[in-house]
Write an enzyme that holds these catalytic residues in place. Sequence first.
Site, PDB file in Angstrom:
ATOM      1  N   LYS A 206       0.928  -1.287  -0.036  1.00  0.00           N
ATOM      2  CA  LYS A 206       0.005   0.026  -0.011  1.00  0.00           C
ATOM      3  C   LYS A 206       1.011   1.177   0.030  1.00  0.00           C
ATOM      4  O   LYS A 206       0.622   2.061  -0.672  1.00  0.00           O
ATOM      5  CB  LYS A 206      -0.820  -0.096   1.377  1.00  0.00           C
ATOM      6  CG  LYS A 206      -1.774   1.145   1.417  1.00  0.00           C
ATOM      7  CD  LYS A 206      -2.532   1.523   0.567  1.00  0.00           C
ATOM      8  CE  LYS A 206      -3.540   2.864   0.723  1.00  0.00           C
ATOM      9  NZ  LYS A 206      -4.390   3.410  -0.091  1.00  0.00           N
ATOM     10  N   GLY A 255       0.855  20.101 -11.945  1.00  0.00           N
ATOM     11  CA  GLY A 255      -0.240  20.994 -11.201  1.00  0.00           C
ATOM     12  C   GLY A 255       0.238  21.585 -10.197  1.00  0.00           C
ATOM     13  O   GLY A 255       1.698  21.817 -10.078  1.00  0.00           O
ATOM     14  N   CYS A 262      -4.588  10.425   1.445  1.00  0.00           N
ATOM     15  CA  CYS A 262      -3.741   9.101   1.388  1.00  0.00           C
ATOM     16  C   CYS A 262      -2.207   9.478   0.969  1.00  0.00           C
ATOM     17  O   CYS A 262      -1.348   9.154   1.622  1.00  0.00           O
ATOM     18  CB  CYS A 262      -4.306   8.297   0.049  1.00  0.00           C
ATOM     19  SG  CYS A 262      -5.771   7.594   0.552  1.00  0.00           S
ATOM     20  N   LYS A 323      -9.178  17.315  -5.348  1.00  0.00           N
ATOM     21  CA  LYS A 323      -9.453  16.717  -6.639  1.00  0.00           C
ATOM     22  C   LYS A 323     -10.923  16.936  -6.986  1.00  0.00           C
ATOM     23  O   LYS A 323     -11.624  17.010  -6.165  1.00  0.00           O
ATOM     24  CB  LYS A 323      -8.813  15.196  -6.738  1.00  0.00           C
ATOM     25  CG  LYS A 323      -9.646  14.449  -5.961  1.00  0.00           C
ATOM     26  CD  LYS A 323      -9.136  12.783  -6.257  1.00  0.00           C
ATOM     27  CE  LYS A 323      -9.368  12.528  -7.204  1.00  0.00           C
ATOM     28  NZ  LYS A 323      -9.174  11.006  -7.558  1.00  0.00           N
ATOM     29  N   ARG A 330      -8.543  17.465   2.677  1.00  0.00           N
ATOM     30  CA  ARG A 330      -7.421  17.209   3.356  1.00  0.00           C
ATOM     31  C   ARG A 330      -6.224  17.559   2.592  1.00  0.00           C
ATOM     32  O   ARG A 330      -6.164  17.017   1.455  1.00  0.00           O
ATOM     33  CB  ARG A 330      -7.658  15.843   3.927  1.00  0.00           C
ATOM     34  CG  ARG A 330      -8.392  15.695   5.077  1.00  0.00           C
ATOM     35  CD  ARG A 330      -8.687  14.228   5.562  1.00  0.00           C
ATOM     36  NE  ARG A 330      -9.397  13.531   4.559  1.00  0.00           N
ATOM     37  CZ  ARG A 330      -9.706  12.356   4.709  1.00  0.00           C
ATOM     38  NH1 ARG A 330      -9.464  11.645   5.788  1.00  0.00           N
ATOM     39  NH2 ARG A 330     -10.571  11.708   3.797  1.00  0.00           N
TER      40      ARG A 330
END
Length: 459
Positions: A206, A255, A262, A323, A330
């Site tokens: 992960k 960007g 995450c 997004k 966050r």
Amino acid sequence: MQLAIIGTGYVGLVTGTCFAETGNDVMCIDINEDKIRQLKDGKSPIYEPGLDILLERNIKERRLQFTTSLQDGIRDAQVIFLALPTPPGKDGAADLQYVLDVAAQLSTLITSYKVIVNKSTVPVGTAEKVAAVMAQKLDRSLFDVVSNPEFLREGVAVEDFLKPDRVVIGTSSEKAKKLMDELYQPFVRQGNPIYFMDERSSEMTKYAANAYLAMRISFMNEMANLCEKAGANVDWVRVGIGSDSRIGKRFLFPGVGYGGSCFPKDVQALAQTAREMDYDFRIVNTVMGVNEHQKTRLGKKIKELFGSDLSGKIFALWGLAFKPETDDIREAPALYLIEELLEAGAQVKVFDPEAMENVKRIYGDKILFATDQYDAVSGADALTIVTEWSEFRNPDFKRINELLKNPVIFDGRNVYTLEKMEDLGFYYESIGRKVVHQQLKDKIALPETTIIRERGTLD
């Protein structure tokens, strides 16, 4: 199968709802009474496309239920998912307080065999820690601890869960493996794999995935900054390298930095894990530094045009969520820009399709909240785009031109083509590309300038 999901945050709610959608009986547990009351009424506390429909359907069919009682919630469950917060501590390490506290409580409540699944993003070795805590009061034959990291993208989380690229499960128990395989088979009928591995490898997978994706984003942001200095166009660079099958097209859009629940947290946690093991993970440390710097790019561009003292200036800001298709703010780059503009004395007027209420809880009356995207630009000195929502992609530019004091757009997501901005006559700065209508710069910077008429076809 009878399932319990402890925690009804983003991961827990999506997980529970999607498992219910495939016929399982799911009990979601949370200590927040207001949230549970809201969920029982079929109202989702988060914005995630498609989730509200599944939520309503599965509550109606009584496959999905909610409770604040841990004891009642786990009583009949064969598998218990821990979807609890693991916020970063001061050193960047994931805080396992909530996970281990619940593990301790479970050890006093379990009376028959159950599989305990870490769905939260947790450091390497957490499955062992959970097992050790539970074993203090519970016979080891009554439980197994499994690692099952989530790979959900906010905005398409329901689709990601129902049609996963892969499922990763870490367990050394054949009994737990059989249950987990049975549980996930409905989601991989098209042949996508379920990877079984040891618990530590699953936990590391992960962090490795998110750190690698964060690295790709940061690499392209660095390339974009270099392109600006070299006179290259990062759009063409991105297309050129993305067509290489060894690289691929995804996560190559430059960007104003990554944010969300995450990437920032997981990259920090991986760096801290490396430090604890006395390993200097230089790439990961650099990725974090690049991202922090990138979040200041738009603020610097604005100050280069209007000066470091922005008193009396008003800036419209489109996009607050980190997004599109989420209300999650966050670590959102927009918040960094708002802070920078406020510190420079500017007034900020914002609009976002979903994240306005979350930002209001932070800023209150310190900034202005527009009723729509055009209200945001009305009377502003410039428009700044921070989140690439679809409705921002093809707006009424003539109306924007009439509402702005100056025809100035700072685009932190490269939403518009340079050719279009050339035709429309806007002074346009984006990321990794040339400045359009740079000849207007001196006129815009004049203290008394309010309206500039060199606007190309917009006149």
